[in-house]
Design an enzyme around this catalytic site. Structure first.
Site, short mmCIF file in Angstrom:
data_model
loop_
_atom_site.label_atom_id
_atom_site.label_comp_id
_atom_site.label_asym_id
_atom_site.label_seq_id
_atom_site.Cartn_x
_atom_site.Cartn_y
_atom_site.Cartn_z
N GLY A 165 39.63 34.17 78.42
CA GLY A 165 39.75 34.53 76.94
C GLY A 165 39.57 36.06 76.58
CD GLU A 166 36.50 39.34 79.29
OE1 GLU A 166 35.73 40.18 79.27
OE2 GLU A 166 37.14 39.29 80.53
CG HIS A 167 42.24 37.41 73.97
ND1 HIS A 167 42.50 36.64 75.13
CD2 HIS A 167 42.90 36.00 73.12
CE1 HIS A 167 43.19 35.37 75.30
NE2 HIS A 167 43.16 35.09 73.81
CB ALA A 168 40.30 38.47 68.77
N GLY A 213 36.76 35.47 71.46
CA GLY A 213 36.49 34.25 72.24
C GLY A 213 36.48 34.60 73.70
#
Length: 252
Positions: A165-168, A213
């Site tokens: 994840g580590e993004h929006a 997230g």
């Protein structure tokens, strides 16, 4: 940043942001190290070459950091691994965002939707049927799953130290179910954060657009199924936490 203790090793090439705290005997061991604003590096930790310590992150004592650390993450060990996230929205920099106790909702009739208090994110308790032939869980679209999926993907064979994840997303919504094993899901709307441990196939997390997230602490046997409301669009991603916060500010 706060003053650099005399026993720290900090090369001239290091980029140190405002409000950074360095404990004693911290070693920045190489070129290309970036420490973002508000980060905390505790005593005797070692930061490897080319590593970025994200905004507001906490590196615990003695950690050896060989990979970049996400914003607001807590890392420890050798090699360092993410063990939690800071909720900087709360006074005192408490070391963990609120962890949702999914067992506390066992009394609710299924299907059920429980707000997580992070934007419009929600925990979904799906129907579960079990008899002598085995178990089954089901969710109908769009009455029990909050959108009609345009695609799905599955994440598996993740080494436990890896983050996903580590993004929006600007527009895409997602619905996450851990079909096997377990993983931890962090949800962040720029103000509030929470974490949910997905460890049963009858639990789902709805992550709407403009929620940051991250998934981590995967068990070795974890299989995470993700439904997405849109097909893949590279321009829909916000891949850095700073860009995410900037977009929120523009929308706000």
């Amino acid at each position: 940043m706060n003053g650099i203790p005399a026993d720290c090793v900090v090369p001239e090439s290091a980029e140190i942001g405002p409000g950074v705290t360095l404990g004693p005997r911290v070693v920045l061991a190489g070129e290309g190290i970036v420490v973002r604003s508000g980060a905390r590096l505790d005593a005797a930790c070692v930061i490897g070459e080319g590593v970025t310590i994200g905004q507001g992150a906490w590196v615990r004592p003695g950690a050896v950091v060989l990979r970049s650390v996400p914003p607001n993450a807590i890392v420890e060990g050798n090699p360092a691994q993410v063990v939690g996230y800071l909720n900087v929205a709360e006074a005192g920099r408490r070391p963990d965002p609120r962890h949702v106790d999914t067992a506390s909702f066992g009394h609710l009739p299924r299907p059920a939707r429980v707000s997580l208090g992070v934007g419009d994110s929600a925990l979904y308790l799906m129907r579960r049927i079990a008899d002598s032939r085995g178990g089954l869980t089901v969710g109908e679209v769009p009455t029990e799953v909050p959108f009609t999926p345009a695609r799905y993907f599955a994440v598996f064979d993740v080494p436990s130290m890896e983050l996903r994840g580590e993004h929006a997303h600007r527009q895409c919504q997602q619905f996450l179910i851990c079909l096997h094993g377990s993983c931890r899901v962090l949800l962040d709307d720029g103000r509030a954060r929470c974490e949910v441990t997905l460890d049963r196939p009858d639990l789902g997390v709805f992550m709407p657009q403009m929620i940051w997230g991250t998934q981590y602490r995967y068990s070795a046997d974890a299989v995470l199924l993700v439904f997405a409301s849109r097909t893949y669009e590279a321009e829909d991603y916000l891949r850095t936490y700073d860009a995410f916060l900037a977009e929120l500010a523009l929308a706000g």
